[in-house]
Design a protein around this motif. Structure first.
Motif, mmCIF file in Angstrom:
data_model
loop_
_atom_site.group_PDB
_atom_site.id
_atom_site.type_symbol
_atom_site.label_atom_id
_atom_site.label_comp_id
_atom_site.label_asym_id
_atom_site.label_seq_id
_atom_site.Cartn_x
_atom_site.Cartn_y
_atom_site.Cartn_z
ATOM 1 N N LEU A 50 0.881 -1.283 -0.372
ATOM 2 C CA LEU A 50 -0.209 -0.166 -0.012
ATOM 3 C C LEU A 50 1.501 1.384 -0.037
ATOM 4 C CD1 LEU A 50 -2.450 -1.244 2.804
ATOM 5 C CD2 LEU A 50 -2.763 -1.125 0.009
ATOM 6 N N GLU A 51 0.168 2.360 -0.845
ATOM 7 C CA GLU A 51 1.173 3.527 -0.801
ATOM 8 C C GLU A 51 0.859 4.499 -0.746
ATOM 9 O OE1 GLU A 51 4.817 5.544 -3.556
ATOM 10 O OE2 GLU A 51 3.040 4.432 -4.326
ATOM 11 N N ALA A 52 1.067 5.530 0.331
ATOM 12 C CA ALA A 52 0.172 7.131 0.332
ATOM 13 C C ALA A 52 1.795 7.646 0.062
ATOM 14 C CB ALA A 52 -0.216 6.731 1.683
ATOM 15 N N VAL A 53 0.641 8.864 -0.941
ATOM 16 C CA VAL A 53 1.662 9.900 -1.959
ATOM 17 C C VAL A 53 1.452 11.240 -1.988
ATOM 18 C CG1 VAL A 53 3.041 10.656 -4.575
ATOM 19 C CG2 VAL A 53 2.656 8.063 -3.846
ATOM 20 N N TYR A 54 2.399 12.051 -1.291
ATOM 21 C CA TYR A 54 2.290 13.711 -1.656
ATOM 22 C C TYR A 54 2.745 14.060 -2.632
ATOM 23 C CZ TYR A 54 1.634 18.058 0.438
ATOM 24 O OH TYR A 54 1.335 19.297 0.906
ATOM 25 N N PRO B 6 1.541 20.124 -6.793
ATOM 26 C CA PRO B 6 1.939 20.270 -5.089
ATOM 27 C C PRO B 6 0.821 20.600 -4.351
ATOM 28 C CG PRO B 6 3.181 21.388 -6.521
ATOM 29 C CD PRO B 6 2.066 21.201 -7.917
ATOM 30 N N GLY B 7 0.797 20.600 -2.865
ATOM 31 C CA GLY B 7 -0.408 19.897 -1.890
ATOM 32 C C GLY B 7 -0.998 18.398 -2.270
ATOM 33 N N THR B 8 -0.872 17.415 -3.670
ATOM 34 C CA THR B 8 -1.838 16.773 -3.657
ATOM 35 C C THR B 8 -0.610 15.719 -2.861
ATOM 36 O OG1 THR B 8 -2.457 17.375 -6.445
ATOM 37 C CG2 THR B 8 -3.182 15.144 -5.883
ATOM 38 N N LEU B 9 -2.815 15.268 -2.042
ATOM 39 C CA LEU B 9 -2.062 13.529 -1.886
ATOM 40 C C LEU B 9 -2.858 12.566 -2.063
ATOM 41 C CD1 LEU B 9 -0.948 11.798 1.353
ATOM 42 C CD2 LEU B 9 -2.985 10.814 0.898
ATOM 43 N N TYR B 10 -2.355 10.828 -2.921
ATOM 44 C CA TYR B 10 -3.075 9.640 -3.249
ATOM 45 C C TYR B 10 -2.875 9.133 -2.538
ATOM 46 C CZ TYR B 10 0.844 8.909 -6.965
ATOM 47 O OH TYR B 10 1.676 8.970 -7.345
ATOM 48 N N ALA B 11 -3.744 7.751 -2.366
ATOM 49 C CA ALA B 11 -3.666 6.633 -1.316
ATOM 50 C C ALA B 11 -3.549 5.741 -2.321
ATOM 51 C CB ALA B 11 -4.420 6.798 -0.392
ATOM 52 N N LEU B 12 -3.506 4.838 -2.947
ATOM 53 C CA LEU B 12 -3.601 3.268 -3.238
ATOM 54 C C LEU B 12 -3.842 2.081 -2.604
ATOM 55 C CD1 LEU B 12 0.057 3.472 -5.540
ATOM 56 C CD2 LEU B 12 -2.726 4.590 -6.022
ATOM 57 N N ASP B 13 -4.530 2.637 -1.604
ATOM 58 C CA ASP B 13 -5.466 1.826 -1.166
ATOM 59 C C ASP B 13 -6.280 0.480 -1.318
ATOM 60 O OD1 ASP B 13 -7.540 3.326 -1.909
ATOM 61 O OD2 ASP B 13 -9.031 3.527 -0.454
ATOM 62 N N LYS B 14 -6.537 0.274 -2.479
ATOM 63 C CA LYS B 14 -6.855 -0.656 -3.505
ATOM 64 C C LYS B 14 -5.565 -1.230 -3.918
ATOM 65 C CE LYS B 14 -11.412 0.451 -2.459
ATOM 66 N NZ LYS B 14 -10.950 2.017 -2.016
ATOM 67 N N HIS B 15 -4.611 -0.820 -4.249
ATOM 68 C CA HIS B 15 -3.364 -1.788 -4.455
ATOM 69 C C HIS B 15 -3.299 -1.159 -6.421
ATOM 70 C CE1 HIS B 15 -1.830 -4.407 -1.827
ATOM 71 N NE2 HIS B 15 -3.160 -4.192 -1.291
ATOM 72 N N ASP B 16 -4.440 0.333 -6.459
ATOM 73 C CA ASP B 16 -4.657 0.436 -7.886
ATOM 74 C C ASP B 16 -3.506 0.457 -9.136
ATOM 75 O OD1 ASP B 16 -7.310 2.064 -6.976
ATOM 76 O OD2 ASP B 16 -5.910 2.174 -5.532
ATOM 77 N N ARG B 17 -3.380 -0.488 -9.814
ATOM 78 C CA ARG B 17 -2.771 -0.449 -11.227
ATOM 79 C C ARG B 17 -3.027 1.405 -11.610
ATOM 80 N NH1 ARG B 17 -2.300 -3.049 -16.385
ATOM 81 N NH2 ARG B 17 -0.353 -3.257 -16.773
#
Length: 131
Positions: free
Chosen positions: A58-62, A83-94
């Motif tokens: 799982l990854e969170a990216v800022y 800048p200022g955007t966070l995304y989280a690959l909470d479902k192992h998103d390809r």
């Protein structure tokens, strides 16, 4: 207490360059540090596209610098990154990660933590490089 600087990481085994030359990852915290996560600063080079599918993490990216986008492969939804955007690959998103115009600087947290020398395989997943 763990204290590390960017200068201490550059040029060591904690600085990983992608085999496809699309990015460099500077790995501040790894599994060996026993924190339960890993933490990287990753630079996505300008005008590149990288297929990513973290099947095992799982990854969170800022985003702190640059602009680009992620596009999910399952439904082709495009999310702008700036800048200022966070995304989280909470479902192992390809997804595809694209950088436009200039390099994109990202701060990334992984669970489970990275060992240190992972690079993307042909599916976009992280695997140990064996280097």
């Amino acid at each position: 207490m763990i204290v590390r600087t960017l200068e201490e990481i550059e040029g060591t085994r904690r600085e990983i360059f992608a085999e496809n030359n699309n990015w460099v990852s500077k790995r501040f915290i790894l599994a060996e540090d026993n924190m339960g996560f890993s933490f990287n600063e990753t630079i996505i080079y300008a005008n590149t596209e990288t297929l990513i599918w973290y099947k095992n993490h799982l990854e969170a990216v800022y985003c702190v610098e640059g602009e680009g986008e992620i596009e999910t492969t399952e439904d082709s939804i495009v999310y702008p990154i700036k800048p200022g955007t966070l995304y989280a690959l909470d479902k192992h998103d390809r997804h595809y990660l694209r950088a436009y115009g200039k390099d994109v600087r990202l701060l990334c947290v992984f669970n489970p933590p990275l060992v240190g020398d992972e690079d993307h395989d042909e599916e976009g997943a992280y695997v140990k490089s064996g280097k």
